[in-house]
Design a protein around this motif. Structure first.
Motif, PDB file in Angstrom:
ATOM      1  N   GLU A   1     -31.331 -29.010 -30.344  1.00 20.42           N
ATOM      2  CA  GLU A   1     -31.282 -29.432 -28.851  1.00 20.42           C
ATOM      3  C   GLU A   1     -31.584 -28.315 -28.078  1.00 20.42           C
ATOM      4  OE1 GLU A   1     -30.146 -32.478 -28.089  1.00 20.42           O
ATOM      5  OE2 GLU A   1     -29.851 -32.637 -29.965  1.00 20.42           O
ATOM      6  N   VAL A   2     -32.555 -28.687 -27.088  1.00 23.66           N
ATOM      7  CA  VAL A   2     -33.177 -27.672 -26.057  1.00 23.66           C
ATOM      8  C   VAL A   2     -32.591 -27.651 -24.881  1.00 23.66           C
ATOM      9  CG1 VAL A   2     -35.192 -27.080 -25.016  1.00 23.66           C
ATOM     10  CG2 VAL A   2     -35.321 -28.177 -27.296  1.00 23.66           C
ATOM     11  N   PHE A   3     -31.970 -26.482 -24.232  1.00 19.36           N
ATOM     12  CA  PHE A   3     -31.521 -26.387 -22.927  1.00 19.36           C
ATOM     13  C   PHE A   3     -32.585 -25.597 -22.047  1.00 19.36           C
ATOM     14  CE2 PHE A   3     -28.187 -27.221 -25.852  1.00 19.36           C
ATOM     15  CZ  PHE A   3     -27.298 -28.018 -24.995  1.00 19.36           C
ATOM     16  N   THR A   4     -32.717 -25.767 -20.830  1.00 13.35           N
ATOM     17  CA  THR A   4     -33.705 -25.096 -20.199  1.00 13.35           C
ATOM     18  C   THR A   4     -33.037 -24.533 -18.799  1.00 13.35           C
ATOM     19  OG1 THR A   4     -34.468 -27.079 -19.099  1.00 13.35           O
ATOM     20  CG2 THR A   4     -35.819 -26.254 -20.900  1.00 13.35           C
ATOM     21  N   GLN A   5     -33.614 -23.615 -18.337  1.00 13.56           N
ATOM     22  CA  GLN A   5     -33.034 -23.014 -17.080  1.00 13.56           C
ATOM     23  C   GLN A   5     -34.261 -22.878 -16.035  1.00 13.56           C
ATOM     24  OE1 GLN A   5     -32.368 -18.606 -16.717  1.00 13.56           O
ATOM     25  NE2 GLN A   5     -30.610 -18.989 -15.335  1.00 13.56           N
ATOM     26  N   GLY A   6     -34.211 -23.723 -14.947  1.00 18.87           N
ATOM     27  CA  GLY A   6     -35.475 -24.180 -14.369  1.00 18.87           C
ATOM     28  C   GLY A   6     -35.938 -22.936 -13.599  1.00 18.87           C
ATOM     29  N   SER A   7     -34.934 -22.089 -12.839  1.00 20.66           N
ATOM     30  CA  SER A   7     -35.436 -20.824 -12.263  1.00 20.66           C
ATOM     31  C   SER A   7     -34.199 -20.016 -12.625  1.00 20.66           C
ATOM     32  CB  SER A   7     -35.874 -21.030 -10.967  1.00 20.66           C
ATOM     33  OG  SER A   7     -34.618 -21.593 -10.185  1.00 20.66           O
TER      34      SER A   7
ATOM     35  N   PRO B   1     -27.945 -22.733 -13.813  1.00 23.05           N
ATOM     36  CA  PRO B   1     -27.313 -22.943 -15.199  1.00 23.05           C
ATOM     37  C   PRO B   1     -28.244 -23.892 -16.058  1.00 23.05           C
ATOM     38  CG  PRO B   1     -26.727 -24.680 -13.447  1.00 23.05           C
ATOM     39  CD  PRO B   1     -27.434 -23.584 -12.599  1.00 23.05           C
ATOM     40  N   PHE B   2     -28.270 -23.475 -17.277  1.00 25.60           N
ATOM     41  CA  PHE B   2     -28.886 -24.202 -18.404  1.00 25.60           C
ATOM     42  C   PHE B   2     -28.547 -25.657 -18.377  1.00 25.60           C
ATOM     43  CE2 PHE B   2     -31.223 -21.003 -20.701  1.00 25.60           C
ATOM     44  CZ  PHE B   2     -30.843 -19.449 -20.137  1.00 25.60           C
ATOM     45  N   ALA B   3     -29.558 -26.363 -18.643  1.00 20.93           N
ATOM     46  CA  ALA B   3     -29.414 -27.746 -18.745  1.00 20.93           C
ATOM     47  C   ALA B   3     -29.915 -28.309 -19.894  1.00 20.93           C
ATOM     48  CB  ALA B   3     -29.820 -28.617 -17.332  1.00 20.93           C
ATOM     49  N   HIS B   4     -29.447 -29.542 -20.708  1.00 23.47           N
ATOM     50  CA  HIS B   4     -29.952 -30.221 -21.532  1.00 23.47           C
ATOM     51  C   HIS B   4     -31.287 -30.951 -21.041  1.00 23.47           C
ATOM     52  CE1 HIS B   4     -30.230 -33.490 -24.754  1.00 23.47           C
ATOM     53  NE2 HIS B   4     -30.164 -32.096 -25.391  1.00 23.47           N
ATOM     54  N   ALA B   5     -32.342 -30.511 -22.113  1.00 21.77           N
ATOM     55  CA  ALA B   5     -33.618 -31.008 -21.773  1.00 21.77           C
ATOM     56  C   ALA B   5     -34.092 -32.071 -22.721  1.00 21.77           C
ATOM     57  CB  ALA B   5     -34.667 -30.021 -21.646  1.00 21.77           C
ATOM     58  N   GLY B   6     -33.722 -32.005 -23.851  1.00 20.52           N
ATOM     59  CA  GLY B   6     -34.096 -32.834 -25.107  1.00 20.52           C
ATOM     60  C   GLY B   6     -33.819 -32.288 -26.139  1.00 20.52           C
ATOM     61  N   SER B   7     -34.561 -32.751 -27.275  1.00 22.77           N
ATOM     62  CA  SER B   7     -34.479 -32.047 -28.466  1.00 22.77           C
ATOM     63  C   SER B   7     -35.916 -31.698 -29.234  1.00 22.77           C
ATOM     64  CB  SER B   7     -33.531 -32.731 -29.425  1.00 22.77           C
ATOM     65  OG  SER B   7     -33.645 -34.177 -29.383  1.00 22.77           O
ATOM     66  N   VAL B   8     -36.110 -31.139 -30.256  1.00 24.32           N
ATOM     67  CA  VAL B   8     -37.278 -31.101 -31.072  1.00 24.32           C
ATOM     68  C   VAL B   8     -36.784 -30.818 -32.476  1.00 24.32           C
ATOM     69  CG1 VAL B   8     -38.736 -29.905 -29.355  1.00 24.32           C
ATOM     70  CG2 VAL B   8     -37.337 -28.450 -30.752  1.00 24.32           C
TER      71      VAL B   8
ATOM     72  N   VAL C   1     -32.128 -22.872 -27.675  1.00 23.50           N
ATOM     73  CA  VAL C   1     -32.248 -23.782 -28.701  1.00 23.50           C
ATOM     74  C   VAL C   1     -30.837 -23.570 -29.546  1.00 23.50           C
ATOM     75  CG1 VAL C   1     -34.588 -24.176 -28.846  1.00 23.50           C
ATOM     76  CG2 VAL C   1     -33.568 -22.349 -30.131  1.00 23.50           C
ATOM     77  N   VAL C   2     -30.436 -24.705 -30.009  1.00 24.84           N
ATOM     78  CA  VAL C   2     -29.360 -24.949 -30.773  1.00 24.84           C
ATOM     79  C   VAL C   2     -29.511 -26.168 -31.782  1.00 24.84           C
ATOM     80  CG1 VAL C   2     -26.592 -25.348 -30.519  1.00 24.84           C
ATOM     81  CG2 VAL C   2     -27.777 -24.545 -28.530  1.00 24.84           C
ATOM     82  N   PRO C   3     -28.819 -25.733 -33.102  1.00 27.68           N
ATOM     83  CA  PRO C   3     -29.021 -26.819 -33.924  1.00 27.68           C
ATOM     84  C   PRO C   3     -28.302 -27.802 -33.571  1.00 27.68           C
ATOM     85  CG  PRO C   3     -28.508 -24.635 -35.093  1.00 27.68           C
ATOM     86  CD  PRO C   3     -28.329 -24.442 -33.737  1.00 27.68           C
ATOM     87  N   SER C   4     -28.782 -29.150 -33.865  1.00 27.07           N
ATOM     88  CA  SER C   4     -27.882 -30.088 -33.155  1.00 27.07           C
ATOM     89  C   SER C   4     -26.650 -30.406 -33.990  1.00 27.07           C
ATOM     90  CB  SER C   4     -28.695 -31.639 -33.371  1.00 27.07           C
ATOM     91  OG  SER C   4     -29.776 -31.387 -32.511  1.00 27.07           O
ATOM     92  N   SER C   5     -26.652 -29.971 -35.050  1.00 29.67           N
ATOM     93  CA  SER C   5     -25.432 -30.108 -35.935  1.00 29.67           C
ATOM     94  C   SER C   5     -24.450 -29.191 -35.630  1.00 29.67           C
ATOM     95  CB  SER C   5     -25.743 -29.889 -37.297  1.00 29.67           C
ATOM     96  OG  SER C   5     -26.279 -28.670 -37.569  1.00 29.67           O
ATOM     97  N   ALA C   6     -24.551 -28.178 -34.575  1.00 31.70           N
ATOM     98  CA  ALA C   6     -23.573 -27.346 -34.067  1.00 31.70           C
ATOM     99  C   ALA C   6     -22.890 -27.827 -32.762  1.00 31.70           C
ATOM    100  CB  ALA C   6     -24.457 -25.800 -33.963  1.00 31.70           C
TER     101      ALA C   6
END
Lengths: 263, 96, 322
Positions: free
Chosen positions: B11-17, B21-28, B55-60
Motif C-alpha cells: 500500500e502506498v501513502f503519499t504526502q502532497g506537500s 498528513p500522509f494519505a492512502h494513494a493506492g497500491s503497487v 510503502v507498507v506491505p498490504s498484509s501488514a
C-alpha cells in the motif's frame, strides 16, 4: 590545366566545436530515450513499464533542451526538431553504447546502468561548467539521472543475484556491451577545443570514478567485470553501428514524409 | 499458460506537500521495500503529486471490521465537551 | 489489503440493508458486506476496464517510435504511460474485492476476458493518435465522469484520479486534430481519413444498445453504473458533433441530423454485427493485441522470477543475521 583537389579534412566535424559537443550530450539522451520508449506497452510487469517510460521521458526531455541549445549556438535556424528528425545517421554524435538494440530486459538494464553511472558523473561536472545554459540543463538532468542510476543499480542486483537464468543473461549482456564503454571516456579534438571555451570535464577522473562505481555494483550483483580489452568506438564522429540507421529510419519517417509541415 | 511469478502487494501513502498528513494513494506490486518505493514513486508521484512516500506491505495493514463500526465510532459522536464550541467565552474577549 | 471475508449466502435482511445504503447514496468499502452478485459484477466491470487500459496502450504505442516531433513524442509516451497507470489503479481496486491481479491478467491472456472493442482496430497513420485522444478518450471521459460517482469506494476513487489525468489525453488529441485540420493538404486528408475510420467504432465503445444490454438493470439499481449505454452514447455525440464542425471536418454518417425537439443529434444505425464480431475476438487486431500482451508477459517471466528470487535470498540473509 590543374586538377581539382581531392584532399579534404580527416574529420567532418561541425565548424563550431561547442555545437558538436552539445550534440554528443543531446544525442546520447535522445537515442537512449527512444530505445527505452520502444518498451512502452511491452515491459515485464506493469510497474516496470511505467518506470521505463518515466526514464524515456526524462531523457528525451533533456535531449530536447540540449538540441534546442545546440541549434541556438549553431545559429543556422535549426531547432530541436530539425536536428532530431532531419539529420542522417552519420551526423548523429551519440556513443555506440546507447544505440544498441534493447535485446532482452538484461541488455536494457545493463546498457542503462553503464550509461547512468557515466551520466551522473558527466552531468555533475557539467553542472559546474563555464557555459551557463548547459550548466542549468545539466543540473536539472542530474537529479533525474541519479534516480535512473538508483533504479538500474537495483535491477543489476536483482538480475545478477536472482536466478541462474537471470544471472547468465545479465553476465552475457555485460560481456556484450562492455566493448562500447571505453568510448565514453576518450577525449578527442572536440573536447580539447571546447576546453578553451570553459566547457570541459576531466574524463580521466570520471573514468576512474565510473569504474569504481560499476565494479562495486557488478560485484554486489555477483557478476564479473569483463576482462576483454576489445574496444568499439566511432559514434562521436558519426561512425555508428548499423543499428542506428534502422532506429532513425523509423523515428524520422513521418517527419520526413511531410517536409515543411509542423506537428 | 506459462509459470507466473506474482509479486506481493504494497500500500502506498503519499504526502502532497510538506506538513500535510500522509494519505492512502493506492497500491503497487513489488518484491521488496526498495522496489516498492521506486514503483510507488513512478506510479503515484509522476506528476509531482508527492514530496514523501510511505510503502507498507498490504498484509501488514490491520483494519477495523465493519461490524465494529457501532462500538468503535458512535461513542465519539456525543462528546460535545471535546470540541471548543462547547465552551462559551465572554463577549469582547479575544481567544488565543 | 488481506482478502475480504467470504460473503455468506445472500441473506435477504443483509441485502435489504445493503440496498438501503445504496439508495441513501453511501459508498461501499472493501470490507463492507455486499451481495455476491455485486462483488462479481464489480469484478467483471473493473477488470474489463483495467484490461482495456492495458490493451489500449498498444494501438497508440504503435506510433511512439514514429512521432514526428519531440513534443508529440513526449506527450504520446506520457499518455500511453498513463494508461498503464490507469490499468494499475483499477487492478488495485479489484484486489480490494479479493481478486489477485495475476488471476485477472491470466484471464485476459487466455482470451477469456473482454476489453473495449475499440482497441482491436489498427492505427494506420499518425493522426490516429489525435483521433483516439479526441474520440476514444473523449468517450471514456463521458463514461468515467459518471463512474466517479459509482457506489464502490475504491473504484470511484481510482476513477477520480483517472479522470483528472484523462483530461490531458483528450486535450492533446483534440489539439493534434485541430492542428492537422489547419495543416498541409496531406495533413488535412490524413486527419479526415482517421476520423472516418474511428467514428463508428467510437460509438460502439459505449456498449450494446439498452434494449440489448443484459447487465444494465442490476448495475443501475446498485449504482455501479449511473447512466445507460444509450444515454451516454447520445451525450457523447451531442458533445462531439459541434467539435467536428469547429474543425471543418465531416463525419461519415449521412443520417446525422439535429433534432430541434430533443436537442439531440440523431445518428444512423450502428453496425452491431461488426461490434459482436469484434468483442467475440474476430476484430481486425484482436489476435495481434493478445499476442503482444502474451509475449510481454512471457518474456517478462524470468525477470519477475529473478526479482522474487533475489528478495527471498535477501530476506533469508537478514533472518540469519538477526
Amino acid at each position: 590545366m590543374t586538377r581539382p583537389s581531392v584532399a579534404g579534412d580527416r574529420t567532418s566535424g561541425a565548424a563550431n566545436p561547442l555545437v558538436d559537443y552539445l550534440l554528443r550530450i543531446a544525442d546520447d539522451r535522445l537515442v537512449l530515450g527512444h530505445r527505452l520508449s520502444e518498451w512502452c506497452g511491452h515491459g515485464p510487469i506493469l510497474e516496470e513499464d511505467i518506470a521505463l517510460s518515466n526514464m524515456a521521458l526524462d531523457l528525451i526531455g533533456a535531449a530536447s533542451a540540449l538540441l534546442a541549445l545546440a541549434g541556438t549556438v549553431e545559429g543556422k535556424g535549426r531547432d530541436a526538431d530539425a536536428l532530431a528528425f532531419f539529420r542522417d545517421e552519420t551526423a548523429y554524435r551519440n556513443a555506440l553504447l546507447v544505440e544498441q538494440p534493447n535485446g532482452d530486459f538484461a541488455v536494457t538494464i545493463v546498457r542503462q546502468f553503464l550509461f547512468d553511472a557515466y551520466s551522473v558523473l558527466q552531468l555533475d561536472a557539467l553542472s559546474r561548467c563555464g557555459h551557463a545554459d548547459l550548466a542549468a540543463i545539466a543540473a536539472k538532468s542530474l537529479k533525474e539521472d541519479k534516480y535512473h542510476l538508483r533504479h538500474s543499480s537495483d535491477w543489476m542486483l536483482k538480475l545478477g543475484d536472482g536466478t541462474p537464468e537471470s544471472h547468465a543473461r545479465t553476465q552475457r549482456a555485460l560481456d556484450t556491451l562492455w566493448r562500447y564503454t571505453d568510448e565514453l571516456f576518450v577525449p578527442d579534438a572536440v573536447d580539447h577545443a571546447t576546453a578553451a571555451l570553459g566547457v570541459s570535464i576531466d574524463l580521466d577522473a570520471i573514468r576512474a570514478q565510473w569504474h569504481q562505481l560499476v565494479a562495486d555494483v557488478v560485484g554486489r550483483a555477483t557478476l564479473t567485470l569483463p576482462a576483454s580489452t576489445v574496444r568499439a568506438t566511432g559514434g562521436r564522429s558519426g561512425r555508428h553501428t548499423e543499428h542506428l540507421g534502422h532506429m532513425l529510419a523509423e523515428m524520422q519517417i513521418v517527419a520526413r514524409s511531410h517536409p515543411g509541415a509542423t506537428w | 499458460m506459462t509459470a507466473d511469478s506474482q509479486w506481493p502487494l504494497w500500500e502506498v501513502f503519499t504526502q502532497g506537500s510538506k506538513g500535510l498528513p500522509f494519505a492512502h494513494a493506492g497500491s503497487v506490486h513489488a518484491v521488496d521495500a526498495e522496489n516498492a518505493l521506486l514503483n510507488a514513486r513512478d506510479v503515484y508521484a509522476r506528476r509531482g503529486e508527492a514530496v514523501n512516500l510511505w510503502v507498507v506491505p498490504s498484509s501488514a495493514i490491520v483494519a477495523s471490521a465493519p461490524s465494529d463500526a457501532g462500538p468503535f465510532f458512535d461513542p465519539g459522536n456525543d462528546k460535545a465537551y471535546r470540541h471548543p464550541q462547547f465552551y462559551k467565552v465572554p463577549r469582547g474577549v479575544v481567544v488565543f | 489489503m488481506a482478502n475480504t471475508t467470504t460473503a455468506p449466502h445472500d441473506d435477504p435482511a443483509l441485502v435489504a440493508a445493503f440496498e438501503a445504503r445504496i439508495a441513501a447514496g453511501e459508498s461501499i468499502e472493501p470490507k463492507d458486506w455486499m451481495p455476491e452478485r455485486y462483488r462479481r459484477q464489480l469484478t467483471r466491470m473493473m477488470s474489463q476496464h483495467a484490461h482495456s487500459e492495458i490493451v489500449g496502450m498498444l494501438p497508440e504505442g504503435n506510433w511512439i517510435t514514429r512521432a514526428p516531433s519531440l513534443r508529440r513524442k513526449l506527450s504520446l509516451i506520457a499518455k500511453v504511460q498513463d494508461e498503464a497507470g490507469h490499468g494499475l489503479y483499477i487492478y488495485c481496486g479489484t484486489e480490494t474485492l479479493g481478486v489477485d491481479r495475476h488471476e485477472l491478467v491470466n484471464q485476459l491472456l487466455d482470451g477469456k476476458a473482454k476489453y473495449s472493442s475499440i482497441f482491436n482496430y489498427p492505427t494506420l497513420s499518425f493522426s490516429d493518435v489525435g483521433v483516439i485522444g479526441w474520440l476514444v478518450d473523449g468517450a471514456a471521459i463521458v463514461n468515467q465522469t459518471i463512474l466517479a460517482k459509482t457506489s464502490y469506494g475504491p473504484y470511484a476513487r481510482a476513477m477520480i484520479r483517472i479522470c483528472k489525468e484523462e483530461n490531458f489525453h483528450k486535450r492533446q488529441g483534440f489539439e493534434l486534430c485541430a492542428h492537422l485540420a489547419k495543416g498541409t493538404p496531406a495533413q488535412q486528408a490524413m486527419v479526415q481519413e482517421s476520423l472516418n475510420r474511428f467514428w463508428w467504432p467510437s460509438l460502439m465503445m459505449f456498449g450494446p444498445s439498452d434494449t440489448d444490454s443484459p447487465n444494465s438493470g442490476e448495475l443501475l439499481r446498485w449504482k455501479v453504473k449511473r447512466k445507460t449505454n444509450d444515454e451516454l452514447r447520445q451525450r457523447f455525440v451531442n458533445l462531439t458533433v459541434p467539435q467536428v464542425q469547429a474543425l471543418g471536418l465531416t463525419l461519415p454518417d449521412p443520417d446525422l441530423t439535429f433534432d430541434e425537439a430533443t436537442g439531440n443529434w440523431t445518428f444512423g444505425a450502428i453496425d452491431w454485427d461488426e461490434f459482436q464480431q469484434v468483442i467475440s475476438g474476430n476484430g481486425p487486431c484482436n489476435h495481434e493485441r493478445l499476442a503482444a500482451r502474451r509475449k510481454a508477459h512471457n518474456d517478462g517471466e524470468w525477470v519477475r522470477a529473478a526479482a522474487t528470487a533475489y528478495a527471498a535470498k535477501r530476506a533469508s540473509a537478514s533472518t540469519e543475521a538477526a
